[in-house]
Design an enzyme around this catalytic site. Structure first.
Site, PDB file in Angstrom:
ATOM      1  N   ARG A  97      32.417 103.780  -1.936  1.00 14.61           N
ATOM      2  CA  ARG A  97      31.237 103.048  -2.382  1.00 14.61           C
ATOM      3  C   ARG A  97      31.365 102.542  -3.813  1.00 14.61           C
ATOM      4  O   ARG A  97      30.675 101.607  -4.226  1.00 14.61           O
ATOM      5  CB  ARG A  97      29.992 103.926  -2.243  1.00 14.61           C
ATOM      6  CG  ARG A  97      28.740 103.101  -2.260  1.00 14.61           C
ATOM      7  CD  ARG A  97      27.418 103.862  -2.295  1.00 14.61           C
ATOM      8  NE  ARG A  97      27.348 105.117  -1.623  1.00 14.61           N
ATOM      9  CZ  ARG A  97      27.190 106.282  -2.269  1.00 14.61           C
ATOM     10  NH1 ARG A  97      27.130 106.322  -3.580  1.00 14.61           N
ATOM     11  NH2 ARG A  97      27.100 107.395  -1.579  1.00 14.61           N
TER      12      ARG A  97
ATOM     13  N   TYR B 215      15.277  80.595  -6.704  1.00 11.93           N
ATOM     14  CA  TYR B 215      15.469  80.878  -5.282  1.00 11.93           C
ATOM     15  C   TYR B 215      14.285  81.722  -4.789  1.00 11.93           C
ATOM     16  O   TYR B 215      13.922  82.714  -5.434  1.00 11.93           O
ATOM     17  CB  TYR B 215      16.791  81.646  -5.192  1.00 11.93           C
ATOM     18  CG  TYR B 215      17.271  82.069  -3.844  1.00 11.93           C
ATOM     19  CD1 TYR B 215      17.529  81.138  -2.840  1.00 11.93           C
ATOM     20  CD2 TYR B 215      17.531  83.414  -3.581  1.00 11.93           C
ATOM     21  CE1 TYR B 215      18.021  81.543  -1.616  1.00 11.93           C
ATOM     22  CE2 TYR B 215      18.033  83.826  -2.361  1.00 11.93           C
ATOM     23  CZ  TYR B 215      18.263  82.884  -1.373  1.00 11.93           C
ATOM     24  OH  TYR B 215      18.753  83.296  -0.169  1.00 11.93           O
TER      25      TYR B 215
ATOM     26  N   ASP C  40      21.122  82.618 -12.378  1.00  8.10           N
ATOM     27  CA  ASP C  40      21.765  82.459 -11.075  1.00  8.10           C
ATOM     28  C   ASP C  40      22.645  81.211 -11.149  1.00  8.10           C
ATOM     29  O   ASP C  40      22.150  80.088 -11.242  1.00  8.10           O
ATOM     30  CB  ASP C  40      20.673  82.320 -10.004  1.00  8.10           C
ATOM     31  CG  ASP C  40      21.227  82.319  -8.587  1.00  8.10           C
ATOM     32  OD1 ASP C  40      22.367  81.849  -8.396  1.00  8.10           O
ATOM     33  OD2 ASP C  40      20.514  82.766  -7.679  1.00  8.10           O
TER      34      ASP C  40
ATOM     35  N   LYS D 255      28.331  81.492  -0.817  1.00  5.97           N
ATOM     36  CA  LYS D 255      28.305  80.028  -0.822  1.00  5.97           C
ATOM     37  C   LYS D 255      29.711  79.474  -1.087  1.00  5.97           C
ATOM     38  O   LYS D 255      30.587  79.679  -0.291  1.00  5.97           O
ATOM     39  CB  LYS D 255      27.272  79.536  -1.844  1.00  5.97           C
ATOM     40  CG  LYS D 255      25.896  80.234  -1.698  1.00  5.97           C
ATOM     41  CD  LYS D 255      25.162  79.804  -0.438  1.00  5.97           C
ATOM     42  CE  LYS D 255      23.956  80.687  -0.094  1.00  5.97           C
ATOM     43  NZ  LYS D 255      22.935  80.789  -1.131  1.00  5.97           N
TER      44      LYS D 255
END
Ligand code: PLP
Length: 389
Positions: free
Chosen positions: A58, A111, A182, A207
């Protein structure tokens, strides 16, 4: 040797000497990592933030760490933290900096899920305030003694307002307020938030970075001061990127330069063509000289990507617009973007703006220019426009 961005995209994060000479690292699927001694275990666990030794899946597999190293290098960051999606990169970073009683400033153009998370934070006694994305240095008047974080996105999602990032970052820095931005639209290739004074740069690697619509991944690139709180937040939340996705994201980076320049060219060609169509009232693309944020974009960015919006003339009934969208053969009706395919979705921002109202009178369509032949894309649009609008 200082390398130019195109070279860094091709080379950053590679570690052949650690993988038997193979240029591409094998995908590490694993949870348990065996220590060779108790002393090594104790050393690995004593400093989870620096993680100089592997401790547990992790905390980041080699694939995840190589992707983190590449992004930090590309944006001139101290280090990066990989998460399992772009949205989790945003939420992990926001939680790193705000506590109950704090004041949080968010650009009105972010967003929508970023905004929704801001609304969730209000449940924990954090006061959230939205501001006009064009505020620039005026942000200073919004900063209170308890303001901890300012969240930016430039251009804004769907509506493409360009923010005066250096002015906002400088005002926040003077007051000791952390800034995050962002940077998904521009990618590390076309904008460098940290070099414009921002503390934390966010990417939805889903993206353009991964670039083929086949995985979800996020990254938080941090300046030196922001790194520890962000890494701690990720560890405590159990945030981690997956090795397969980090492998795909690192592979995507290798061709990002080529793909993004082509997406840029395709979008510019479509935007110019759409500007002359009678059905279009306005094209929202910051690289067009008609765009309100064009001068800021030209000053701060090195290019534009393949995503932009158009506002239709306010004369079409919704049913005709819907028929037009469903008639398109090459522009898929789907969310996310940054893959090789063209997409077109209707968007209505009027329901969630609060600092300023969304002013367009016609319907908004968001377009992702893919890598298909540009004349095929224009033919698809003109056929659907002519038949339905
Ligand atoms: C898609 C998107 C995100 C979220 O990314 P996921 O990887 O889908 O979670 C965040 N910010 C922007 C600007 C986006 O377009």
């Amino acid at each position: 040797m200082s390398l130019r961005p195109e070279t860094e995209l091709v080379r950053a994060g590679e570690a052949p000497s650690q993988h038997g000479g193979y240029l591409n690292s094998p995908v590490y699927n694993g949870s348990t990592v065996l220590y060779r001694s108790v002393a090594e275990m104790e050393a690995a666990l004593s400093d989870p933030l620096k993680r100089s030794l592997p401790a547990y899946g992790r905390f980041g597999s080699p694939n995840v760490r190589e992707f983190e190293a590449a992004l930090a290098k590309l944006e001139g960051g101290h280090a990066a933290v990989c998460t399992n999606s772009g949205l989790s990169a945003i939420t992990t970073a926001m939680l790193a900096f705000v506590s109950g009683g704090d004041h949080l400033l968010i650009s009105d153009s972010v967003y929508l899920p970023t905004r929704s998370f801001g609304d969730s934070l209000a449940r924990f006694g954090i006061r959230v305030e939205y501001f006009d994305p064009r505020i620039g240095g005026g942000i200073a008047e919004k900063i209170r003694p308890e303001t901890r974080l300012v969240v930016l996105e430039s251009p804004g999602s769907n509506t493409f307002e360009i923010q005066d990032v250096p002015a906002i970052a400088a005002a926040c820095r003077r007051r000791g307020v952390t800034t995050m931005l962002d940077n998904t639209w521009a990618t590390p290739l076309f904008f460098s938030p940290l070099r414009h004074g921002i503390d934390v740069s966010i990417h939805s690697a889903t993206k353009y970075i991964t670039g083929h619509s086949d995985s979800l991944l996020g990254a938080i690139v941090c300046g030196e001061k922001a790194y520890e709180p962000v890494r701690r937040s990720a560890i405590r939340l159990g945030q981690c990127g997956n090795s397969d996705d980090a492998y795909l994201a690192l592979r995507g980076l290798r061709t990002l330069g080529l793909r993004l320049r082509q997406h840029q060219e395709q979008a510019l060609a479509l935007a110019a063509w759409l500007q002359d169509r009678r059905e279009i009232r306005e094209v929202l693309h910051p690289a067009l000289s008609s765009h309100a944020g064009h001068e800021l974009w030209k000053r701060d960015f090195r290019g534009s990507s393949g995503l932009f919006s158009v506002v239709l003339q306010p004369v079409y009934e919704t049913s005709r617009i819907t028929a037009m969208i469903e008639d398109l053969k090459l522009f898929g009706l789907g969310h996310s973007w940054g893959g090789v395919e063209s997409l077109l979705v209707p968007i209505d921002p009027s329901g969630y703006r609060s600092a300023e109202s969304w002013r367009a009178s016609g319907a908004l369509l968001r377009i992702h220019a893919g890598l298909e032949n540009i004349d095929d894309l224009k033919s698809d649009l003109s056929r659907a426009f002519d038949k339905n609008l």
